[in-house]
Write an enzyme that holds these catalytic residues in place. Structure first.
Site, PDB file in Angstrom:
ATOM      1  CG  ASP A 232      -7.578   2.448   3.704  1.00 20.00           C
ATOM      2  OD1 ASP A 232      -8.618   2.650   3.056  1.00 20.00           O
ATOM      3  OD2 ASP A 232      -6.975   1.355   3.702  1.00 20.00           O
ATOM      4  CG  ASP A 256      -5.247   2.839   0.250  1.00 19.57           C
ATOM      5  OD1 ASP A 256      -4.056   2.798  -0.076  1.00 19.57           O
ATOM      6  OD2 ASP A 256      -5.820   1.875   0.760  1.00 19.57           O
ATOM      7  CG  ASP A 260      -8.283  -1.735  -1.984  1.00 22.50           C
ATOM      8  OD1 ASP A 260      -7.736  -1.351  -3.038  1.00 22.50           O
ATOM      9  OD2 ASP A 260      -7.806  -1.541  -0.863  1.00 22.50           O
ATOM     10  NE  ARG A 312      -0.224  -2.004  -5.536  1.00 16.26           N
ATOM     11  CZ  ARG A 312      -0.275  -2.018  -4.210  1.00 16.26           C
ATOM     12  NH1 ARG A 312      -1.407  -1.706  -3.595  1.00 16.26           N
ATOM     13  NH2 ARG A 312       0.792  -2.340  -3.496  1.00 16.26           N
TER      14      ARG A 312
END
Length: 435
Positions: A232, A256, A260, A312
């Site tokens: 992604d 994205d 992560d 974030r």
């Protein structure tokens, strides 16, 4: 069932459920075994007393700062003698022989990723070929060929290069990807995936303009080719992996997230990096329903969150996150957020709020009433708040402190951050000279 029918079934399966991007263990026995092994390694990497790790980290910062000149000149690019302004860099950066002793770096990590040694136990592998044309049978000398080898490897680059990954790069355990001494860009293609692996270091790379890429069959080890769903567009995805250190990276503009850390990953340190021009910067914790992220422990230290960032930095679920001595000079919505009761300890950061009066709050809590989120332990200690920035604390101010250690060592205050993060991002290292 024939091989052809198997492939048709897998393609259809991927189209129906694209969210199975990373959970390949559901239908691949090799990945299923890796997932089981990774879960055990994660439990071994988990620290029962996380604040002992934060104390140790803060003590190391204090040793570096105390008794030294904290003045910082306002220079866009520093041209003076080598300065190592934080304890991770001081461990290696100002040594002239760093290029002949690259593996010294493996002794320098602090925080929850402190056990990470990467490929220190293996030989040096030199990447000479920037191409990525064959993902099923990678050409020797390419980065993809290097990262799938069974044995530990310390991977370096023969020269500066731009690597455009045609599919996600699946990195095996016990690897170091070391871009020092070259100007290496991983860009305009797929990103880097650490799935069900352990003990990986990635340092001194530019990672930017990462895009979503189609799945298909990709070699992930010397003896296995597996089917992958669509990637992604994360810059670096850490999935079910432990003992990971990401250091001195320059990252921006991925489709994205930039980084992560999800699905039960733990023992992670992200340090000395520079992040710019991106919306969703870091996601820690896969979903509000996945309690396996309760073991997640991440240190975010000495990073610069710079121009063009929105939110974030990080966004957290479930785990324990130590955000320490980072410089937050830009955000549009908020800096640190979360849901599902993560523990967030913010120490000695500098937060410069944007001009927007509605975006002065550093923190953002999702999917919980105030009565609920007030129970979450979110602490701010020694942070420097500028331009109206404010951090909404919650939970017991003494919650989750180790027994018998009420006098926790504090991180250096946020006023020291500009110095501690001065050399964030990739370094222009030259052999036979301090880096």
């Amino acid at each position: 069932m024939s091989t052809k029918l198997n492939l048709v079934f897998l393609v259809a399966f991927a189209l129906v459920i694209p969210t199975l991007l990373a959970d390949i263990g559901l239908f691949d026995e090799v990945w299923k075994k890796r997932a089981e092994e990774a879960r055990q390694v994660a439990l071994d990497a988990f620290t029962p007393d996380p604040e002992e790790v934060t104390e140790n980290f803060n003590a190391q910062v204090t040793k570096v700062i105390e008794g030294t000149n904290t003045t910082r000149r306002h220079l866009k690019k520093y041209k003076g003698k080598c300065l190592a302004t934080n304890p991770i860099d001081r461990c290696w950066r100002c040594k002239k022989n760093w290029a002949n002793n690259r593996k010294q770096l493996a002794k320098c990590v602090l925080g929850f990723g402190k056990k990470t040694t990467g490929g220190a136990a293996g030989r040096i592998y030199v990447v000479t070929d920037a191409s990525d044309k064959n993902v099923e049978n990678p050409r020797p000398g390419t980065l993809r060929h290097a990262v799938i080898q069974k044995e530990p490897l310390w991977i370096i680059f023969a020269r500066s290069m731009v690597i455009r990954l045609s599919k996600e790069l699946l990195v095996a355990s016990h690897k170091t990807i070391d871009g020092r001494g070259a100007n290496v860009h991983v860009s305009f293609g797929a990103g880097i995936t650490l799935q069900f692996v352990q003990n990986v270091i990635i340092t001194n790379l530019h990672i930017h303009d990462i895009v979503a890429t189609d799945g298909g069959t990709i070699r992930d080890s010397v003896n296995h080719i597996g089917f992958r769903t669509t990637a992604d567009g994360d810059g670096i995805s850490v999935f079910g992996s432990s003992n990971i250190w990401l250091d001195h990276l320059s990252m921006s503009n991925c489709q994205d997230g930039l980084i992560d850390v999800i699905q039960g990953s733990t023992g992670i340190t992200i340090s000395n990096s520079h992040f710019t021009h991106h919306n969703d910067v870091m996601l820690f914790g896969a979903s509000d329903s996945f309690q396996g992220d309760s073991i997640m422990q991440v240190t975010v230290a000495f990073n610069h969150f710079g121009k063009g960032l929105v939110q974030r930095m990080p966004r957290c679920r479930w785990g324990f996150v130590h955000v320490v001595n980072n410089d937050y000079t830009h955000w549009l919505m908020y800096a640190i957020g979360g849901s599902s009761h993560p523990t967030i300890i913010s120490q000695g950061n500098r937060f410069i709020a944007p001009p927007n009066p509605a975006a002065k709050e550093v923190t953002k809590r999702d999917y919980a009433s105030e009565a609920e989120w007030k129970k979450w332990t979110w602490r701010s200690e020694g942070d420097l708040m500028m331009n109206g920035a404010f951090f909404v604390q919650s939970g017991n101010s003494r919650g989750r402190r180790p027994r018998g250690k009420s006098n926790m060592i504090k991180a250096k205050p946020g006023s020291f951050v500009r110095r501690l993060t001065r050399f964030s991002g990739t370094l222009e290292c030259v052999p036979k000279k301090p880096c």
